[in-house]
Write an enzyme that holds these catalytic residues in place. Structure first.
Site, PDB file in Angstrom:
ATOM      1  N   ARG A 157       1.529  -1.373  -0.095  1.00 39.22           N
ATOM      2  CA  ARG A 157       0.237  -0.407   0.214  1.00 39.22           C
ATOM      3  C   ARG A 157       1.089   1.239   0.156  1.00 39.22           C
ATOM      4  NH1 ARG A 157      -2.229  -3.336   4.003  1.00 39.22           N
ATOM      5  NH2 ARG A 157      -4.703  -4.042   3.086  1.00 39.22           N
ATOM      6  N   LYS A 181      -2.198  -2.875   7.924  1.00 40.16           N
ATOM      7  CA  LYS A 181      -3.207  -1.968   8.507  1.00 40.16           C
ATOM      8  C   LYS A 181      -3.532  -1.935  10.063  1.00 40.16           C
ATOM      9  CE  LYS A 181      -6.344  -0.687   4.713  1.00 40.16           C
ATOM     10  NZ  LYS A 181      -8.002  -1.080   3.829  1.00 40.16           N
ATOM     11  N   HIS A 257      -2.282   3.009  -5.706  1.00 40.59           N
ATOM     12  CA  HIS A 257      -3.251   1.736  -5.799  1.00 40.59           C
ATOM     13  C   HIS A 257      -2.997   0.543  -6.949  1.00 40.59           C
ATOM     14  CE1 HIS A 257      -5.335   0.174  -2.599  1.00 40.59           C
ATOM     15  NE2 HIS A 257      -6.504  -0.479  -3.461  1.00 40.59           N
ATOM     16  N   ARG A 260      -0.330  -1.538  -7.040  1.00 42.70           N
ATOM     17  CA  ARG A 260      -1.078  -3.042  -5.865  1.00 42.70           C
ATOM     18  C   ARG A 260      -1.849  -4.299  -6.390  1.00 42.70           C
ATOM     19  NH1 ARG A 260      -1.440  -4.608  -0.258  1.00 42.70           N
ATOM     20  NH2 ARG A 260      -3.794  -4.766  -0.199  1.00 42.70           N
ATOM     21  N   HIS A 283      -4.289  -8.887   3.012  1.00 42.80           N
ATOM     22  CA  HIS A 283      -6.027  -8.107   3.293  1.00 42.80           C
ATOM     23  C   HIS A 283      -6.277  -9.342   4.644  1.00 42.80           C
ATOM     24  CE1 HIS A 283      -6.196  -7.145  -1.887  1.00 42.80           C
ATOM     25  NE2 HIS A 283      -6.372  -6.256  -0.744  1.00 42.80           N
ATOM     26  N   TYR A 292      -9.500 -10.273  -7.932  1.00 48.14           N
ATOM     27  CA  TYR A 292      -8.693 -10.383  -8.512  1.00 48.14           C
ATOM     28  C   TYR A 292      -9.451 -11.462  -9.791  1.00 48.14           C
ATOM     29  CZ  TYR A 292      -6.105  -6.842  -5.851  1.00 48.14           C
ATOM     30  OH  TYR A 292      -5.816  -6.382  -5.731  1.00 48.14           O
TER      31      TYR A 292
END
Length: 328
Positions: A157, A181, A257, A260, A283, A292
């Site tokens: 990220r 995160k 992004h 990514r 994730h 994806y």
């Protein structure tokens, strides 16, 4: 129950709670502040009061529904409106827990359905063109090349790349310790090309870096520096990527992004396991990574036909009949 307390004061208390108890990033805290301040201002505007005069008991179902309707009228996207509703939900739960409200006023308000959009990504040829843009003969060019190489090699990220410290890099092992995160750490590999670009850039670093900050008791030395020797900002990296995209004559709208997404898409197309991609991207849910799988349906169909025993048997049978072999 403090029903007569000011809602704006409660927002400040809530932000302090998040700052010291949830380990949220400064960016996330600013987003909460913006969303909740906008909510209080909306209540004030519709009731003809000042934001400082709005009380906690004004935070009810009608206020939430009115705010969501106002966001729709202003043209906010569904994703943006859903994010603001999520902020209200978290705030409401805090107020109930602190006995400022008797019930959660957001419980009966449904979130807007998100648009099903596919992430932008580059082809392999476009990515090669992008990586060739930075001028390797200049300090800025070597830094920009390292940024692009690492984005494509690791799927980081934007905030994760900017937050990298020298202690997080293992150039010989080609691994990076990433702070993702929610303060979660993960190890992410990168390729030889990115390692070489990073080595070339780090050779340009001045002996005494100006930005030395402490995190959890340790000195932090940023990997990516601005011209003053401080940590490069997310805004600067975003600008570097977009300028490189324009120089490579690639369709606009490609952001950090999108690099990514390119990383994940190219891994999937080359047979990487979806759960492995989930771990690399950091994730929390596999459903996020599964987006994806929609990017290359033909590739997935080919994998199925080549791998499933019954599909393979049928394909072989068709090939025999095409050659004129009689059916037994």
């Amino acid at each position: 129950m403090a029903e007569r307390a000011g809602l704006r004061d409660e927002v400040r208390g809530f932000l302090e709670f998040l700052r010291y108890n949830r380990n949220l990033s400064a960016h996330t805290l600013r987003a909460y502040d913006t969303d909740l301040t906008q909510f209080v201002a909306d209540i004030a505007a519709r009731s003809g009061r000042k934001p400082s005069d709005v009380r906690v008991d004004a935070f009810d179902v009608d206020a939430v529904r009115g705010f969501m309707a106002a966001l729709h009228d202003r043209g906010n996207s569904r994703a943006s409106s859903a994010r603001r509703l999520a902020a209200l939900r978290t705030f409401a739960r805090y107020l109930v827990r602190e006995e400022r409200l008797a019930d959660d006023p957001t419980a009966l308000v449904g979130a807007p359905r998100k648009e099903q959009t596919l992430p932008s990504h580059l082809s392999t040829d476009e990515m090669d063109r992008l990586l060739s843009v930075p001028d390797g003969l200049t300090i800025a060019g070597r830094r920009d090349r390292a940024i692009l190489e690492l984005f494509y090699a690791s799927g980081l990220r934007l905030s994760e790349l900017v937050g990298l410290d020298l202690d997080d890099l293992n150039l010989s092992g080609r691994m990076a310790r990433v702070h993702g995160k929610g303060g979660k750490e993960r190890l992410v590999p990168f390729n030889r090309s990115a390692a070489e670009a990073l080595k070339a850039m780090l050779a340009d670093h001045p002996p005494g870096r100006t930005e030395l900050t402490r995190r959890h008791g340790r000195v932090r030395r940023p990997v990516f520096l601005n011209l003053r020797g401080g940590r490069l900002s997310t805004r600067s990296v975003d600008r570097i990527v977009r300028q490189s995209v324009r120089a490579a004559a690639i369709a606009q709208g490609i952001s950090p992004h999108a690099l990514r997404h390119t990383f994940a898409t190219h891994l999937l197309r080359n047979g990487a396991d979806l759960r492995a991609i989930q771990e690399l991207l950091g994730h929390a849910r596999l459903s996020t990574t599964q987006r994806y799988t929609h990017l290359d349906v033909n590739r997935i169909i080919d994998v199925y036909r080549a791998a499933h025993p019954r599909a393979l048997l049928r394909a072989e049978g068709k090939g025999q009949r095409a050659e004129g072999s009689p059916k037994a």
